[in-house]
Write a protein that holds these residues in place. Sequence first.
Motif, PDB file in Angstrom:
ATOM      1  N   UNK A  64      -6.375 -11.674  -5.514  1.00 45.12           N
ATOM      2  CA  UNK A  64      -6.250 -11.848  -6.965  1.00 45.12           C
ATOM      3  C   UNK A  64      -7.594 -11.766  -7.683  1.00 45.12           C
ATOM      4  N   UNK A  65      -8.680 -11.933  -6.955  1.00 44.48           N
ATOM      5  CA  UNK A  65     -10.003 -11.805  -7.584  1.00 44.48           C
ATOM      6  C   UNK A  65     -10.304 -10.359  -7.964  1.00 44.48           C
ATOM      7  N   UNK A  66      -9.478  -9.412  -7.467  1.00 42.43           N
ATOM      8  CA  UNK A  66      -9.626  -7.994  -7.797  1.00 42.43           C
ATOM      9  C   UNK A  66      -8.384  -7.488  -8.539  1.00 42.43           C
ATOM     10  N   UNK A  67      -7.824  -8.327  -9.379  1.00 42.66           N
ATOM     11  CA  UNK A  67      -6.574  -7.990 -10.075  1.00 42.66           C
ATOM     12  C   UNK A  67      -6.683  -6.703 -10.885  1.00 42.66           C
ATOM     13  N   UNK A  68      -7.854  -6.414 -11.408  1.00 44.81           N
ATOM     14  CA  UNK A  68      -8.023  -5.207 -12.230  1.00 44.81           C
ATOM     15  C   UNK A  68      -7.886  -3.927 -11.406  1.00 44.81           C
ATOM     16  N   UNK A  69      -7.985  -4.031 -10.082  1.00 46.65           N
ATOM     17  CA  UNK A  69      -7.890  -2.867  -9.211  1.00 46.65           C
ATOM     18  C   UNK A  69      -6.471  -2.625  -8.697  1.00 46.65           C
ATOM     19  N   UNK A  70      -5.579  -3.568  -8.883  1.00 43.25           N
ATOM     20  CA  UNK A  70      -4.231  -3.462  -8.310  1.00 43.25           C
ATOM     21  C   UNK A  70      -3.470  -2.242  -8.831  1.00 43.25           C
ATOM     22  N   UNK A  71      -3.577  -1.978 -10.102  1.00 41.34           N
ATOM     23  CA  UNK A  71      -2.810  -0.891 -10.718  1.00 41.34           C
ATOM     24  C   UNK A  71      -3.121   0.449 -10.042  1.00 41.34           C
ATOM     25  N   UNK A  72      -4.395   0.697  -9.763  1.00 39.63           N
ATOM     26  CA  UNK A  72      -4.799   1.976  -9.190  1.00 39.63           C
ATOM     27  C   UNK A  72      -4.402   2.103  -7.719  1.00 39.63           C
ATOM     28  N   UNK A  73      -4.040   0.982  -7.107  1.00 40.01           N
ATOM     29  CA  UNK A  73      -3.542   1.013  -5.735  1.00 40.01           C
ATOM     30  C   UNK A  73      -2.027   1.168  -5.690  1.00 40.01           C
ATOM     31  N   UNK A  74      -1.391   1.048  -6.847  1.00 40.26           N
ATOM     32  CA  UNK A  74       0.066   1.066  -6.891  1.00 40.26           C
ATOM     33  C   UNK A  74       0.656  -0.251  -6.444  1.00 40.26           C
ATOM     34  N   UNK A  75      -0.165  -1.293  -6.402  1.00 38.67           N
ATOM     35  CA  UNK A  75       0.268  -2.614  -5.951  1.00 38.67           C
ATOM     36  C   UNK A  75       0.233  -3.598  -7.108  1.00 38.67           C
TER      37      UNK A  75
END
Length: 269
Positions: A64-75
Motif C-alpha cells: 500500500x505504500x506504493x498505491x500510486x503504482x497499482x493502476x499501471x500494474x493492473x492491480x
Amino acid sequence: MKHANTVFHQLLRVIPRHRFEEVVRRYDGDRRIRSLSCWTQFCVMLYAQLCSRQSLRDVVSAWESHASRHYHLGAGSVRRSTLADANVKRSAGMYLELFYWLLHQFRGKGIHRKDAVRLIDSTTIDLCKHQFEWASFRTGKSGVKVHTVYDPDAQVPTFFSITAAKKHDKKAAEHMPLLPGATYVFDRAYNDYAWFHDLTQRDIRFVSRMKRNAEFEVVATLPVSDDGVLEDQHIRLSSAKGRKECPTILRASASCMRDGRACLYHHDL
C-alpha cells in the motif's frame, strides 16, 4: 508528470495477461470475487517474495505504500484479512500451472542435448512444528526438502520436487527425469553404486565427489594436460559392494583440491 515503468512492472511483462486469465478461468479463480482479483493476489504475493516481507501485515503495508503504482500494474489495493482468506481458499493449482508454463518458455533454449549440463542438489527448509506437524523432521522442528535439477546455462530449474526433510537425497534422485546424453553434477549425498551403474546404462554422464573410503583398482592411467589435475585414471570399484552394484569402468581424477581425488565420471566422458 511523465510515467516511468517500475522494474516490478517490467518483470510482470514476461507473463502475458491473457495467458494468466485463461488459467484463472479454468480454475474459476475470480468467480464471485468482489475486491481482490487473482491478478492482484498474484502481484502482491510476488512483490512480497521479491522484497522478503515477513508477515501479511508487512506485505500489505509495503504494498500500500506504493498505491500510486497499482493502476499501471493492473492491480489494486488489498486488505490483510482479504489476502489471508484468498491465500487459504483459492487453488494453488493455477499458480503452479503458471510456473510450469514459464519454465517451459525458458528451459533448454539454445542447449543441445549432447552439450547439456545439469546440477542436482537439495535444500532443507525449516518449518514451525506446531503448524506443520505432517512434515516431521527433528525434535521440536518440522521441515521439507526441495530436490532440484538446475540448468546453469538457462539459469532455471528443469525439475523440482518437495518431500519431507527426512527423505534421503538419493531416493528422490531416483525419480528425477534425467536426460540421456547429458552430464549431471552432484555431491557425495547422492553416492550410490547401483545408481551410478544405472546412469551409465542409460548413457547419462555424471560428475561427483568420490568417498574417501572408496576402494578401487586402476585399470589405465591417462596423460594429464591440465595444470589443476594431478592424476587421470580409468578405475574399477574393488570392494564387494562396488563390484556387485557397479561393474562399470569409471574415470577418476585427482586434483589440487583439498579433498585430493575429487571426481568420479562415466567412463565415456
